[in-house]
Design a protein around this motif. Structure first.
Motif: not given
Length: 366
Positions: A61-64, A115-119, A270-271, A282-283
């Motif tokens: 699974v790719i979410t970031g 959790a993807e901190a990058a995205t 962003y999200v 938070t992005t």
């Protein structure tokens, strides 16, 4: 010269094991927990190489960006990889996982970032875990960014390999990391001829020489300072209470999101959906025509210590990250970040409402 970091007595095996036990309690797990002597990429890669190979069919699974990295490792191991990529402004759903199994019933391994901190997104691991269990696949989870910011429950969620690091929400060291390993995962490793042995990547070495040996003799000299820092960080969480630490991160995320909307100037979360937004960071989407990297640079010129960053790679044009984790998960840091971003937007000639943002942050913090 003398220094508190120098000439420390050796860390005993019993002391090392006691720190593992405290990490296991933090995760509320009865699985074996192994603390590995390196940054979290060590167990993240080691767990994939130990449990996958040419006979594996993996749903990745790719979410970031980290999901992309896992796919590369899986292919290096010879696994057949089915990538499930979703836009970075959202989260994957349990229904999407279920659909992937329906289309590819041969899937026997699922890799996911919590959790993807990058995205700035987070995925519903509990719901996804139910689907993975229904199909009997091995479940691998990167919880490095989420642990300490939101619940991480390997046993309750059916996670077979759960990797954590202390350097984000836990407020601890980056030099050591941990992985909880289920009995099913140990069995998969033992049956895998390609699993690393006599290697720094080897989880089986830890199993056979440390866990099965009663945790009496360490494989090699431990990273002394990092282990002591990890112990101190877990002790602090125990003292304050994990629920309180998670509530602080949740408050920081809600306040940042509300404050950015009230600030204006073209900033947007962003999200898209708040339920998909990670509490660790938070992005924000930069205004049209303004490069996120330039905006962040202007904001940091006033205070280089602010936990602000532009997105990585192509995302540097549009994404701003407010990394409100660990010591930075406070209302003061959130206010300072938004004030600096507001000043940078104002310099670009955009209208902002600093007082409105301040009130929104205070109103959302809870």
């Amino acid at each position: 010269m003398t220094h508190p970091f120098l000439d420390l007595p050796p860390l005993s095996a019993a002391h090392f094991a006691s720190i593992e036990d405290r990490v296991a309690r933090l995760l509320d797990t009865r699985q074996d927990v192994v603390i590995m002597q390196g940054e979290a990429l060590l167990p993240l890669e080691g767990a994939i190489r130990a449990t996958t190979g040419p006979g594996t069919t993996a749903l990745n699974v790719i979410t970031g960006p980290y999901g992309q990295t896992f796919g590369n490792w899986l292919r290096d191991c010879g696994a057949t990889v089915i990538d499930l990529a979703v836009p970075f402004h959202t989260a994957v759903t349990a229904d999407q996982i279920r659909e992937a199994f329906a289309e590819h019933p041969e899937i026997d391994f699922v890799s996911l970032v919590h959790a993807e901190a990058a995205t700035g997104n987070t995925n519903p691991v509990a719901e996804i875990g139910e689907v993975v269990r229904e199909h009997g696949a091995l479940f691998y989870l990167d919880a490095v960014a989420s642990v300490g910011a939101e619940p991480v429950l390997p046993d309750a969620w059916g996670v077979d390999l759960c990797v954590i690091g202390a350097q984000k929400a836990m407020g601890g060291p980056a030099g050591v990391s941990a992985v909880s390993v289920s009995a099913r995962a140990w069995a998969r490793m033992a049956a895998n001829p390609g699993a690393p042995r006599r290697s720094y990547l080897s989880l089986l070495d830890w199993k056979e020489r440390w866990v099965d040996g009663g945790r009496k003799a360490l494989l090699h000299a431990p990273a002394q300072l990092e282990m002591l820092a990890l112990e101190a960080c877990v002790e602090r969480i125990e003292t304050v209470g994990l629920e309180a630490v998670m509530a602080r991160h949740r408050g920081a995320a809600l306040a940042t999101r509300a404050g950015a909307v009230a600030l204006g100037g073209g900033l947007e979360p962003y999200v898209h959906e708040a339920k998909d937004a990670a509490p660790v960071a938070t992005t924000l989407r930069a205004p049209s025509g303004v490069a996120a990297s330039e905006l962040v640079a202007r904001a940091l010129a006033s205070d280089p210590a602010l936990p602000l960053a532009a997105g990585g790679g192509a995302l540097a044009k549009e994404m701003i990250r407010v990394n409100h984790y660990g010591v930075d998960a406070t209302v003061g840091v959130v206010q300072a970040c938004l004030a600096a971003l507001g000043a940078a937007l104002s310099e670009k000639g955009l209208d902002v409402d600093l007082e409105g943002a301040r009130r929104a942050v205070e109103g959302a913090w809870r």
